[in-house]
Enzyme design. Sequence first.
Site, PDB file in Angstrom:
ATOM      1  N   HIS A  16      20.647  16.270 -45.133  1.00  0.00           N
ATOM      2  CA  HIS A  16      20.067  16.748 -46.403  1.00  0.00           C
ATOM      3  C   HIS A  16      21.009  16.569 -47.593  1.00  0.00           C
ATOM      4  O   HIS A  16      20.557  16.260 -48.692  1.00  0.00           O
ATOM      5  CB  HIS A  16      19.699  18.235 -46.302  1.00  0.00           C
TER       6      HIS A  16
ATOM      7  N   CYS B 147      41.626  23.843 -42.743  1.00  0.00           N
ATOM      8  CA  CYS B 147      42.533  24.893 -43.231  1.00  0.00           C
ATOM      9  C   CYS B 147      42.238  26.133 -42.400  1.00  0.00           C
ATOM     10  O   CYS B 147      41.631  26.029 -41.330  1.00  0.00           O
ATOM     11  CB  CYS B 147      42.398  25.107 -44.732  1.00  0.00           C
ATOM     12  N   GLY B 148      42.676  27.293 -42.847  1.00  0.00           N
ATOM     13  CA  GLY B 148      42.446  28.489 -42.047  1.00  0.00           C
ATOM     14  C   GLY B 148      40.973  28.787 -41.875  1.00  0.00           C
ATOM     15  O   GLY B 148      40.501  29.101 -40.786  1.00  0.00           O
ATOM     16  N   THR B 149      40.237  28.677 -42.981  1.00  0.00           N
ATOM     17  CA  THR B 149      38.809  29.004 -42.958  1.00  0.00           C
ATOM     18  C   THR B 149      37.897  27.798 -43.200  1.00  0.00           C
ATOM     19  O   THR B 149      36.697  27.874 -42.946  1.00  0.00           O
ATOM     20  CB  THR B 149      38.484  30.014 -44.067  1.00  0.00           C
ATOM     21  N   GLY B 150      38.434  26.740 -43.760  1.00  0.00           N
ATOM     22  CA  GLY B 150      37.630  25.605 -44.221  1.00  0.00           C
ATOM     23  C   GLY B 150      37.116  25.810 -45.642  1.00  0.00           C
ATOM     24  O   GLY B 150      36.714  24.859 -46.311  1.00  0.00           O
ATOM     25  N   ILE B 151      37.170  27.034 -46.108  1.00  0.00           N
ATOM     26  CA  ILE B 151      36.546  27.359 -47.396  1.00  0.00           C
ATOM     27  C   ILE B 151      37.385  26.877 -48.576  1.00  0.00           C
ATOM     28  O   ILE B 151      36.870  26.248 -49.510  1.00  0.00           O
ATOM     29  CB  ILE B 151      36.277  28.876 -47.503  1.00  0.00           C
ATOM     30  N   GLY B 152      38.679  27.159 -48.541  1.00  0.00           N
ATOM     31  CA  GLY B 152      39.536  26.721 -49.653  1.00  0.00           C
ATOM     32  C   GLY B 152      39.492  25.214 -49.810  1.00  0.00           C
ATOM     33  O   GLY B 152      39.378  24.693 -50.941  1.00  0.00           O
ATOM     34  N   MET B 153      39.555  24.510 -48.698  1.00  0.00           N
ATOM     35  CA  MET B 153      39.495  23.045 -48.745  1.00  0.00           C
ATOM     36  C   MET B 153      38.174  22.577 -49.370  1.00  0.00           C
ATOM     37  O   MET B 153      38.153  21.638 -50.174  1.00  0.00           O
ATOM     38  CB  MET B 153      39.623  22.449 -47.338  1.00  0.00           C
TER      39      MET B 153
ATOM     40  N   ARG C  66      13.162  12.995 -50.379  1.00  0.00           N
ATOM     41  CA  ARG C  66      13.282  14.110 -51.333  1.00  0.00           C
ATOM     42  C   ARG C  66      14.726  14.605 -51.448  1.00  0.00           C
ATOM     43  O   ARG C  66      15.124  15.154 -52.475  1.00  0.00           O
ATOM     44  CB  ARG C  66      12.365  15.263 -50.925  1.00  0.00           C
ATOM     45  N   HIS C  67      15.512  14.354 -50.407  1.00  0.00           N
ATOM     46  CA  HIS C  67      16.910  14.801 -50.444  1.00  0.00           C
ATOM     47  C   HIS C  67      17.742  13.946 -51.408  1.00  0.00           C
ATOM     48  O   HIS C  67      18.718  14.415 -51.975  1.00  0.00           O
ATOM     49  CB  HIS C  67      17.509  14.767 -49.039  1.00  0.00           C
TER      50      HIS C  67
ATOM     51  N   ASP D 255      46.075  21.969 -44.202  1.00  0.00           N
ATOM     52  CA  ASP D 255      47.244  22.740 -44.640  1.00  0.00           C
ATOM     53  C   ASP D 255      47.867  23.358 -43.382  1.00  0.00           C
ATOM     54  O   ASP D 255      47.434  23.035 -42.255  1.00  0.00           O
ATOM     55  CB  ASP D 255      46.865  23.778 -45.711  1.00  0.00           C
ATOM     56  N   HIS D 256      48.849  24.221 -43.573  1.00  0.00           N
ATOM     57  CA  HIS D 256      49.529  24.827 -42.422  1.00  0.00           C
ATOM     58  C   HIS D 256      48.567  25.630 -41.552  1.00  0.00           C
ATOM     59  O   HIS D 256      48.727  25.677 -40.339  1.00  0.00           O
ATOM     60  CB  HIS D 256      50.676  25.717 -42.909  1.00  0.00           C
TER      61      HIS D 256
HETATM   62  C1  RB5 Z   1      46.391  29.656 -45.881  1.00  0.00           C
HETATM   63  O1  RB5 Z   1      46.984  30.844 -45.551  1.00  0.00           O
HETATM   64  C2  RB5 Z   1      44.889  29.838 -46.057  1.00  0.00           C
HETATM   65  O2  RB5 Z   1      44.643  30.547 -47.221  1.00  0.00           O
HETATM   66  C3  RB5 Z   1      44.177  28.518 -46.074  1.00  0.00           C
HETATM   67  O3  RB5 Z   1      44.441  27.834 -44.886  1.00  0.00           O
HETATM   68  C4  RB5 Z   1      42.680  28.554 -46.193  1.00  0.00           C
HETATM   69  O4  RB5 Z   1      42.112  29.392 -45.254  1.00  0.00           O
HETATM   70  C5  RB5 Z   1      42.162  28.777 -47.549  1.00  0.00           C
HETATM   71  O5  RB5 Z   1      40.951  28.805 -47.771  1.00  0.00           O
END
Ligand code: RB5
Length: 148
Positions: free
Chosen positions: A98, A65-71, A132-133, A8-9
């Site tokens: 694993h 993405c910004g954190t990788g978490i949302g993706m 096992r994995h 994303d951006h």
């Molecule tokens: C975008 O502002 C941000 O929310 C996205 O890149 C990401 O970090 C979401 O998890």
Amino acid sequence: MKLAIACDHGGFALKEAVKKYLLEQGIEVNDFGCHSRESVDFPDYAKIVGESIVAGQNELGILCCGTGIGMSIAANKITGIRAAVAGDVFSAKATREHNNSNILCLGERVTGEGLALLIIDTWLQAEFLGGRHERRVEAIGELEKHLC
Ligand code: RB5
């Protein structure tokens, strides 16, 4: 190997750096965007990469993405996808060995480019250990059938 990438951006600059690096390694890269800092919605990009892997068009994927978490949250909603956020090389290696992860998620606002590329190297070189994995990965697949 065919590898899908998208961002994303918030992950655009890192995705561009990742793409350049992978192409230099001779890896075939399918870039599903986005292509600028203009604001977009990351689930759209997680979807297209995840679906391309499930369809067998790409073997593995990298999402930025910004954190990788949302993706990772979005990609893991797709049956057959095991997306892992990694910000260190130990986790990158372990999640291939694993979890047999098929998507690596990186956070541009969290992980510097140099470390991100090392994480990618580590993730791509590691192999699923099976044993096992395998049973545990199969159990994750069973959870995908779970209806609430
Ligand atoms: C975008 O502002 C941000 O929310 C996205 O890149 C990401 O970090 C979401 O998890």
